[in-house]
Design an enzyme around this catalytic site. Structure first.
Site, PDB file in Angstrom:
ATOM      1  N   ARG A   1       0.806  -1.010  -0.055  1.00  0.00           N
ATOM      2  CA  ARG A   1       0.009  -0.231  -0.071  1.00  0.00           C
ATOM      3  C   ARG A   1       0.941   1.349   0.047  1.00  0.00           C
ATOM      4  O   ARG A   1       0.558   2.135  -0.688  1.00  0.00           O
ATOM      5  CB  ARG A   1      -1.013   0.129   1.371  1.00  0.00           C
TER       6      ARG A   1
ATOM      7  N   CYS B   1       6.755   1.589  25.088  1.00  0.00           N
ATOM      8  CA  CYS B   1       7.566   2.343  24.410  1.00  0.00           C
ATOM      9  C   CYS B   1       6.708   3.142  23.680  1.00  0.00           C
ATOM     10  O   CYS B   1       5.627   2.901  22.915  1.00  0.00           O
ATOM     11  CB  CYS B   1       8.281   1.373  23.311  1.00  0.00           C
TER      12      CYS B   1
ATOM     13  N   HIS C   1      -7.551   8.633  10.425  1.00  0.00           N
ATOM     14  CA  HIS C   1      -7.130   7.455  10.384  1.00  0.00           C
ATOM     15  C   HIS C   1      -5.931   7.115  10.286  1.00  0.00           C
ATOM     16  O   HIS C   1      -5.492   5.836  10.129  1.00  0.00           O
ATOM     17  CB  HIS C   1      -8.077   6.888   9.122  1.00  0.00           C
TER      18      HIS C   1
END
Length: 312
Positions: free
Chosen positions: A80, A143, A130
């Site tokens: 992607r 972390c 998003h």
């Protein structure tokens, strides 16, 4: 001899009334979705014929999938990322970026493709609800490492795509590699987990894509920024809805909130049925067509002509 003049992109009366309102507007918000990037050539990864056709996106874009098979998930997102980097921002991306430099303006984007960032949209007025394919963060619970706008392709050498740059999970690709395709979820070549992106801070965790996966909460800091801007006591004059039906949360709520604060609504979409859940009121606008053509045209009275930069 018949005239060959091109018909106007937008009905002149609608363009005139919209631009009159645009020119006088002090505060403007845009809500954008996949239709903004459609003419940049990006396929959707969820629709028929979309990315990774032999793997359901809902099965890959989840925290559980990353825990089970981070290599497969990273192959999906590496593809992607690569496809998004092959695409280029279109004139609508540049038009919104320019509007942000000229008005009190915010773009609320549901896209993760990085095209608005690459069109130099001012970061302070671009809110990604998003996340982004090009943000990464550590998957270790304790972390807090995160990095924005990592456009390295591939992000690590092990995730380099085949030289033909095709989707490696299509039936044709599997046949070409003489793999068993009786099960469409056939396992791709295994990657060593040590070759996946690692956190440079804690040295233990894997990096993961900085997108919102199914089942995850939307980024609270981003939502807070949008809420703060929307709750400003000054009136919102205009909301422009581009390439999205704006019928699901939080998109639908932003249209309603802007309208409650005085905004008129303008929709740019290919499908005249794709309007916000609350519909359009008298005095609103619907502009049907390709966002890459319509958006620069309707914003021209404020931003001028939009020219695409030369590509090297």
């Amino acid at each position: 001899m018949a005239s060959t003049a091109r018909p106007p992109l937008v009905p002149p009366a609608d363009l005139e009334s919209f631009q009159k309102h645009l020119n006088s507007s002090k505060r403007i918000v845009a809500l954008v979705g996949a239709g903004l990037s459609a003419s940049s050539g990006l396929p959707t990864f969820r629709g028929a014929g979309g990315l990774w056709r032999t793997h359901e996106a809902t099965e890959l874009a989840t925290p559980g999938a990353f825990q089970r098979d981070p290599a497969l998930v990273w192959q999906f997102y590496s593809y992607r990322r690569h496809m998004s980097l092959k695409a280029h921002p279109n004139r609508a991306h540049y038009a919104l970026a320019e509007l942000a430099r000229r008005k009190d303006f915010m773009t609320v984007s549901q896209n993760v493709d990085g095209l608005s960032q690459r069109a130099s949209h001012p970061p302070s007025s671009l809110k990604l609800v998003h996340g982004s394919l090009f943000d990464v963060k550590c998957n270790e619970f304790f972390c807090e490492y995160a990095e924005s706008n990592n456009f390295t392709d591939p992000i690590v050498p092990a995730l380099a795509l085949p030289t033909d740059e095709s989707d490696p999970t299509t039936t044709e690709a599997l046949r070409a590699r003489e793999l068993d395709i009786s099960d469409e979820r056939v396992t791709l070549p295994e990657l060593n987990i040590r070759d996946l992106p690692r956190c440079p801070k804690c040295k233990k965790g894997l990096l993961r894509p900085g997108v919102v996966w199914f089942g995850e909460m939307l980024p609270k800091d981003t939502l807070k920024d949008i809420e703060t801007w929307m709750d400003d006591p000054r009136q919102i004059d205009l909301i422009i809805v581009i390439g999205t039906s704006a019928r699901v949360y939080p998109a639908a709520s932003y249209v309603d909130d802007a309208r409650m604060r005085g905004a008129k609504v303008a929709v740019v979409n290919m499908d005249p049925a794709d309007v916000p859940a609350g519909g359009l009121y008298a005095g609103d606008w619907f502009f049907q067509g390709d966002a890459s053509e319509i958006v620069p045209e309707i914003l021209k009275s404020v931003i001028g002509e939009v020219e695409l930069p030369e590509r090297s």
